[in-house]
Design an enzyme around this catalytic site. Sequence first.
Site, PDB file in Angstrom:
ATOM      1  N   LYS A 246      -9.240  -4.375  -4.208  1.00 16.00           N
ATOM      2  CA  LYS A 246      -7.857  -4.484  -3.248  1.00 16.00           C
ATOM      3  C   LYS A 246      -8.327  -6.323  -2.992  1.00 16.00           C
ATOM      4  O   LYS A 246      -6.423  -6.931  -3.395  1.00 16.00           O
ATOM      5  CB  LYS A 246      -7.377  -4.274  -1.907  1.00 16.00           C
ATOM      6  CG  LYS A 246      -6.820  -2.464  -2.569  1.00 16.00           C
ATOM      7  CD  LYS A 246      -6.968  -1.547  -1.012  1.00 16.00           C
ATOM      8  CE  LYS A 246      -5.900  -0.312  -1.561  1.00 16.00           C
ATOM      9  NZ  LYS A 246      -5.520   0.312  -0.344  1.00 16.00           N
TER      10      LYS A 246
ATOM     11  N   ASP B 142      -7.985  -1.330   4.487  1.00 17.68           N
ATOM     12  CA  ASP B 142      -7.048  -3.039   3.338  1.00 17.68           C
ATOM     13  C   ASP B 142      -7.995  -4.402   4.100  1.00 17.68           C
ATOM     14  O   ASP B 142      -6.879  -5.405   3.985  1.00 17.68           O
ATOM     15  CB  ASP B 142      -5.956  -2.508   3.885  1.00 17.68           C
ATOM     16  CG  ASP B 142      -5.249  -1.354   3.209  1.00 17.68           C
ATOM     17  OD1 ASP B 142      -5.839  -1.021   1.682  1.00 17.68           O
ATOM     18  OD2 ASP B 142      -4.599  -1.089   3.215  1.00 17.68           O
TER      19      ASP B 142
ATOM     20  N   THR C  55      -2.209   1.375  -4.947  1.00 15.82           N
ATOM     21  CA  THR C  55      -3.303   2.536  -4.119  1.00 15.82           C
ATOM     22  C   THR C  55      -4.150   2.935  -4.827  1.00 15.82           C
ATOM     23  O   THR C  55      -4.275   2.847  -5.782  1.00 15.82           O
ATOM     24  CB  THR C  55      -1.604   3.708  -4.237  1.00 15.82           C
ATOM     25  OG1 THR C  55      -2.052   4.786  -3.804  1.00 15.82           O
ATOM     26  CG2 THR C  55      -0.980   4.104  -5.669  1.00 15.82           C
TER      27      THR C  55
ATOM     28  N   THR D  12       0.468   5.137   0.549  1.00 13.12           N
ATOM     29  CA  THR D  12       0.964   5.671   1.535  1.00 13.12           C
ATOM     30  C   THR D  12       1.190   5.124   3.086  1.00 13.12           C
ATOM     31  O   THR D  12       0.517   4.315   3.478  1.00 13.12           O
ATOM     32  CB  THR D  12      -0.739   7.096   1.563  1.00 13.12           C
ATOM     33  OG1 THR D  12      -1.082   6.838   0.257  1.00 13.12           O
ATOM     34  CG2 THR D  12      -0.842   7.572   2.586  1.00 13.12           C
TER      35      THR D  12
ATOM     36  N   ASP E  76       0.899  -1.241   0.333  1.00  9.18           N
ATOM     37  CA  ASP E  76      -0.072  -0.119  -0.030  1.00  9.18           C
ATOM     38  C   ASP E  76       0.723   1.225   0.198  1.00  9.18           C
ATOM     39  O   ASP E  76       2.055   1.373   0.072  1.00  9.18           O
ATOM     40  CB  ASP E  76      -0.832   0.384   1.004  1.00  9.18           C
ATOM     41  CG  ASP E  76      -1.966   0.908   1.250  1.00  9.18           C
ATOM     42  OD1 ASP E  76      -2.240   1.671   0.087  1.00  9.18           O
ATOM     43  OD2 ASP E  76      -2.662   1.748   2.917  1.00  9.18           O
TER      44      ASP E  76
ATOM     45  N   ASP F 288      -2.785  -1.227   6.079  1.00 10.04           N
ATOM     46  CA  ASP F 288      -2.620  -0.444   7.398  1.00 10.04           C
ATOM     47  C   ASP F 288      -3.672  -0.921   8.399  1.00 10.04           C
ATOM     48  O   ASP F 288      -4.752  -0.110   9.423  1.00 10.04           O
ATOM     49  CB  ASP F 288      -2.814   1.051   7.090  1.00 10.04           C
ATOM     50  CG  ASP F 288      -4.517   1.800   6.382  1.00 10.04           C
ATOM     51  OD1 ASP F 288      -5.041   0.651   6.730  1.00 10.04           O
ATOM     52  OD2 ASP F 288      -4.911   3.335   6.041  1.00 10.04           O
TER      53      ASP F 288
END
Length: 684
Positions: free
Chosen positions: A555, A578, A527, A381, A379, A574
């Site tokens: 995702k 996710d 992302t 960020t 991921d 995070d």
Amino acid sequence: MEHHQHQKTSADIAKSEPTKMDHSKMSHGSNPAMGHQGHNHQAMIDDFKKRFYVVLVLTFPIMLLSEMIQHFIGVNWQFTGSSYILFALSSIVFFYGGWPFLKGWADEVKAKNPGMMFLIGFAITVAYGYSVAIVFGLSGMDFFWELATLILIMLLGHWIEMKSIAGASKELELLVQLMPSEAHMVMPDMVHDVKTDTIKENDIILVKPGEKVAADGIILDGESYLNESMLTGESKPVQKVKGDKVIAGAINGNGSIKVTVSHSAKDSYLSQVIKLVDEAQKSKSQTQLLADKAAKWLTIIALVSGIGTFLYWYLTGQTLAFAMERMVTVIVICCPHALGLAVPLVVAKSTALSAKNGLLIKNRTAFENSRKITTIVFDKTGTLTVGKFEVSKIVSLQKGIDENEIIRLASALELKSEHPIATGILQKVKELSIKIPSAEKFNAITGKGVEAIVENKKVSVVSPGYLKENKIAVPNDFKADDTETVVFLLVDDELTGYIALSDQIRPESAEAIKTLKQNNIKSILLTGDNGKVAASVSKVLGMDSFMAEVLPHQKLEKIKDLQSKGEFVAMTGDGVNDAPALAIADVGIAVGSGSDIAAETAGIVLVNSNPKDVVNLILFGKATYRKMIQNLMWATGYNVVALPLAAGVLYSQGILLSPAAGAVLMTVSTVVVAINASLLKVKS
């Protein structure tokens, strides 16, 4: 730390005494409990040590009075009653020195689960019973000196083994000891010292320079640098100011701080880590189950081979003494001692070491599977990038609305969001000293932005994807850098302006991707950000590919696609949006969870969001698995060689192992396994 259900190790012998290494009974965050735990185990180590020295002293006269030893050194020290003295001394060795094994044997019979203690107990009882029969009239040569040396070596092996187990659990003890036992509670009139486990939410505590923080909380007053390395693996002290979170167990630098406690000691980050480490050390992995199975088989092989060996030699005309000696030696050599320790010691060591380095293992199998990873999905960020979005430009697209108004309206919506973009916008508002208006009827548009009513106007902060979907035209003069993330402001569904934010790539990211390449592991960027940003970051870092503008629910599909192509996929995220992807991935790694380690769907939690930790985790997973396999090879390899020799396969060539030599081999194998486990290290 948990040993086998099948094979008892010495830490399990005294079932009736409160000595088993069960960390679950300890009160996390309270040192005396851990002290008691350590004291119990130490008492057992001391007990084995004492028995060892008593047997050692008695073994010398036993050997000197033994007919075989006298014959070997060419003397004759037999005298009237010498065999009775030999019997008396050997009886002390058998009952006092052999007591832990005899008791363990009885326990295993009671539990209908024959294992190592069954084998040792059986072997020494046969040797003792046969030798006693010789003293009282049976013709043959006694086994007393073999019995004494056998028990002596067994006690030494167990003593060393228990010290190794204590060593492997020491890291967990060290984590427990991080929590100070007392805290300075700030009362209206004075500062009062209280026990840490009495602290409650919203209490205020004072942390003086050089002291450990007693509870998780938020700094109310003061600033300092805190050393959190024991908890997060982050070696540099971190600056903390008013409003920042602090973690229990962190060491305060030279500033004095007051902290508002966010929850009681038992719910603190450190207590959760201790609980996690404890549970992970107890959880069985595939390799552990393999070792359990092998140990079970070894027990069966030992009994069958032992009795088979006895019958073979006795029925082919050898003396009863010879046949008994062969049986005892085979059974001793087969004791699955080292096998019982091979995996648990590595498990205990690796789990505790990981926790010290900011890798929290919740699922042992996920950790062991990390060696099979072929593709890692990152991921972007907060993992590959710093995760701190800073506003790089604000552009108004409507006359009469200036930049400050654009950011003022956007901030009303972002106040309720924890997204890094929101943090960046709010940071800018703070810098510009703009007062944030209130928002009503707040609504999140999944993966596309947020909307609400602000000052009777419908205000939306949305992604480029939302504009595309709703066919809202972007002005011709719109320009954004490839690394910038842009959000658009709509007022009453009309495009009013945009805010561009950029996020720096972490300095460690490139190195992490490079190490993965060297280990033939593909790295893919996943992302929700736009394609340009994704392409730019992916290119700068030298990643294999990227997937951009992916919504949270998509995702999961992307991970499934990769798996259908035969990839063994690790997903790092995070843990919030996710979660489905983390759950479906072969190895789910939740990153940057800070003090919230309840990322339920991930098998592994990384305290820091550092991509290097992901690489370390894989390399450490491989190293741990190598250690387990090495230990299993050591533990079984010596049996393959020694068992036929003990059974007398090479007897015609004059090669024969004595029971004592068998016990030495078994002990050496156990010690090698223990030392090998202790050499495990985390490379950083």
